[in-house]
Structures are given as C-alpha cells and as structure tokens.
Scaffold this motif. Structure first.
Motif, short mmCIF file in Angstrom:
data_model
loop_
_atom_site.label_atom_id
_atom_site.label_comp_id
_atom_site.label_asym_id
_atom_site.label_seq_id
_atom_site.Cartn_x
_atom_site.Cartn_y
_atom_site.Cartn_z
N LEU A 69 0.82 -1.22 0.00
CA LEU A 69 0.00 0.00 0.00
C LEU A 69 0.85 1.26 0.00
CD1 LEU A 69 -2.89 -0.88 2.49
CD2 LEU A 69 -2.92 -0.92 -0.01
N ASP A 70 2.18 1.10 0.01
CA ASP A 70 3.12 2.22 0.02
C ASP A 70 2.80 3.20 1.15
OD1 ASP A 70 5.31 3.75 -0.83
OD2 ASP A 70 4.05 5.00 -2.13
N LEU A 71 2.76 2.63 2.38
CA LEU A 71 2.48 3.48 3.54
C LEU A 71 3.19 2.96 4.76
CD1 LEU A 71 0.32 1.91 5.57
CD2 LEU A 71 -1.28 2.59 3.82
N VAL A 72 3.37 3.86 5.73
CA VAL A 72 3.87 3.46 7.04
C VAL A 72 2.65 3.15 7.88
CG1 VAL A 72 5.15 4.17 9.10
CG2 VAL A 72 5.97 4.84 6.82
N ALA A 73 2.55 1.92 8.35
CA ALA A 73 1.34 1.44 9.03
C ALA A 73 1.59 1.24 10.52
CB ALA A 73 0.90 0.12 8.40
N LEU A 74 0.50 1.40 11.28
CA LEU A 74 0.50 0.99 12.68
C LEU A 74 0.09 -0.48 12.70
CD1 LEU A 74 -1.31 3.86 14.60
CD2 LEU A 74 1.14 3.49 14.31
N ASP A 155 -5.21 5.83 24.32
CA ASP A 155 -4.66 6.26 23.03
C ASP A 155 -4.75 5.13 22.02
OD1 ASP A 155 -3.40 7.87 21.11
OD2 ASP A 155 -1.39 7.35 21.83
N PHE A 156 -4.43 3.91 22.46
CA PHE A 156 -4.53 2.75 21.58
C PHE A 156 -5.97 2.57 21.08
CE2 PHE A 156 -5.65 -1.78 21.27
CZ PHE A 156 -4.90 -2.12 20.16
N ILE A 157 -6.94 2.63 22.00
CA ILE A 157 -8.35 2.45 21.62
C ILE A 157 -8.79 3.56 20.67
CG2 ILE A 157 -10.73 2.48 22.51
CD1 ILE A 157 -9.20 -0.17 23.01
N LYS A 162 -10.31 5.15 15.15
CA LYS A 162 -10.07 6.02 13.99
C LYS A 162 -9.60 5.21 12.78
CE LYS A 162 -8.91 10.28 16.40
NZ LYS A 162 -7.81 11.23 16.70
N GLN A 163 -9.56 3.90 12.92
CA GLN A 163 -9.16 2.97 11.86
C GLN A 163 -7.73 3.22 11.36
OE1 GLN A 163 -12.24 2.96 8.85
NE2 GLN A 163 -13.76 2.25 10.31
N GLU A 164 -6.84 3.52 12.32
CA GLU A 164 -5.45 3.72 11.97
C GLU A 164 -4.70 2.40 11.78
OE1 GLU A 164 -3.35 6.64 14.32
OE2 GLU A 164 -5.17 7.88 14.48
N PHE A 165 -5.30 1.29 12.19
CA PHE A 165 -4.74 -0.04 11.93
C PHE A 165 -5.44 -0.57 10.68
CE2 PHE A 165 -4.12 0.69 16.40
CZ PHE A 165 -2.88 0.15 16.67
N VAL A 166 -4.68 -0.80 9.60
CA VAL A 166 -5.30 -1.18 8.32
C VAL A 166 -5.16 -2.66 8.00
CG1 VAL A 166 -5.04 1.13 7.34
CG2 VAL A 166 -3.25 -0.58 6.94
N SER A 168 -6.13 -6.11 8.11
CA SER A 168 -7.42 -6.67 8.52
C SER A 168 -7.31 -7.80 9.53
CB SER A 168 -8.20 -7.14 7.29
OG SER A 168 -7.49 -8.15 6.61
N MET A 169 -6.33 -8.68 9.38
CA MET A 169 -6.22 -9.79 10.33
C MET A 169 -5.81 -9.28 11.72
SD MET A 169 -4.59 -12.78 7.97
CE MET A 169 -3.23 -11.77 7.42
N GLN A 170 -5.06 -8.19 11.75
CA GLN A 170 -4.69 -7.63 13.04
C GLN A 170 -5.87 -6.92 13.69
OE1 GLN A 170 -1.05 -5.42 12.92
NE2 GLN A 170 0.08 -7.15 12.12
N THR A 171 -6.74 -6.32 12.90
CA THR A 171 -7.93 -5.72 13.51
C THR A 171 -8.81 -6.81 14.12
OG1 THR A 171 -9.17 -5.64 11.43
CG2 THR A 171 -7.92 -3.68 12.01
N CYS A 172 -8.84 -7.98 13.49
CA CYS A 172 -9.56 -9.12 14.09
C CYS A 172 -8.91 -9.50 15.42
CB CYS A 172 -9.56 -10.32 13.15
SG CYS A 172 -10.64 -10.14 11.74
N THR A 173 -7.59 -9.53 15.46
CA THR A 173 -6.89 -9.85 16.70
C THR A 173 -7.25 -8.85 17.79
OG1 THR A 173 -5.07 -10.82 15.45
CG2 THR A 173 -4.61 -10.21 17.74
N ILE A 174 -7.29 -7.58 17.44
CA ILE A 174 -7.66 -6.56 18.42
C ILE A 174 -9.06 -6.81 18.94
CG2 ILE A 174 -8.12 -4.10 18.75
CD1 ILE A 174 -5.84 -3.59 16.66
#
Length: 187
Positions: A69-74, A155-157, A162-166, A168-174
């Motif tokens: 995605l050519d981005l720096v991701a959280l 801050d994490f929540i 704000k959907q800063e985690f893109v 998808s499998m990690q958002t499921c983990t969260i």
C-alpha cells in the motif's frame, strides 16, 4: 451449507515457489460440471500476531513501512510461524522478542482467521500477550525495520476507533483480544 459440495481439482500448474510465496494456476470442476479456469491459489506461511500489553498496562505497537500500500502502518507485533517452532505460543513469544525486545508472562491463544479463504492457503493465529517486560539482552531481528511504540490504553483504543490499523487480520486480533478482556465497547 451441509449440502455444499467441494470443487474437484482437475489440473494444477506451479507458477512461483519460494520461501514467501507459492502461486499455483489451477483448474477446478464445479459440482454443476462447469470449469473455473484459471483459478489462482496463493500459498503463504501462517502468521501469528498479538495484542501485547506490558506489566505497566501499555500496549506495544509497531510502525512499519508496507510496500503493498506504500504506507507506514501501525501494526501489532507478529510474523511468520516457523516449521521449527515447538508450538504456536512459542512462535508468538519468539516473534514478540525478535520484534519488540519484550518477554511476556502469558501468551494466550485466541483463535485463527483467514486473510482470504477464496485464494489464500494461510491463516493468522491470534494471541493476547500480557505481563510484558523489556529484556535489554534481547537480540532484535536485523531484517526488520520497525519502530516500536508504547501506547497508553486510551490512546490505543482511540487509534483503533479512527481505523489507523489497516491490516485486517490484526484488527480481528484486536477485536478478539478486546472481547477476551471484556473491553469491547460498541460505539
């Protein structure tokens, strides 16, 4: 769903096979006799990721460049499950140590999800890691280009909302970790 029939593999051609990818061009016959030609299958290693919390209650996240995605991701810490890992928990502990330098009192398995069961053969193993303590003698993975950050829980929540985690499998983990912690709040 009980009456759903599998497709029959008619032909498989290996296009790419290396450490990180196994790409096959398959031909399938569907139950009605029709052919799916071509149908590409992507094999990748299984992954493991964890919502990792320190003894002080801070959440460990990473900032990492993602070329797709050519981005720096959280992201959450994690990586590939290796064939020589004795268990999934050991794989997760290894990845946490290699990427963050933290050791954890407990690493609890939360289940697995698929990135895309239509075309991908791998799964993401999800964990909740608690009681993290930095180990100054840890040797970080030299191949990783990661910035480790510690976030206060609120801050994490907020970043998650704000959907800063893109990834998808990690958002499921969260989400699974929040359920396990009885902290899943609908907003």
């Amino acid at each position: 769903m009980d009456n759903q029939k599998k497709w029959r593999l008619v032909k498989s051609e290996q296009l790419v096979k290396d450490r990180w990818a196994d790409v096959r061009k398959n031909v399938y016959e569907k139950p009605d006799g029709g052919l799916m030609d071509p149908f590409y299958i992507y094999g990748f290693p299984d992954y493991a990721t964890a919502l990792a919390i320190t003894k002080e209650g801070k959440v460990i996240i990473e900032k990492v460049y993602r070329p797709g995605l050519d981005l720096v991701a959280l992201e959450l810490p994690g990586g590939c499950v290796d064939a020589n890992d004795a268990s999934l928990e050991e794989a997760m502990q290894r990845e946490l140590l290699e990427e963050t330098g933290y050791r954890f009192d407990a690493v609890e398995y939360l289940g697995c999800v698929s990135p895309n069961p239509t075309t991908n053969t791998n799964v993401m193993r999800m964990f909740l890691a608690t009681g993290g303590e930095f180990d100054p003698s840890a040797v970080l993975d030299a191949d990783e280009d990661i910035e480790v950050q510690l976030l206060e829980w609120d801050d994490f929540i907020e970043r998650f909302k704000k959907q800063e985690f893109v990834q998808s499998m990690q958002t499921c983990t969260i989400l699974y970790a929040l359920m396990k912690l009885n902290k899943l709040v609908v907003y």
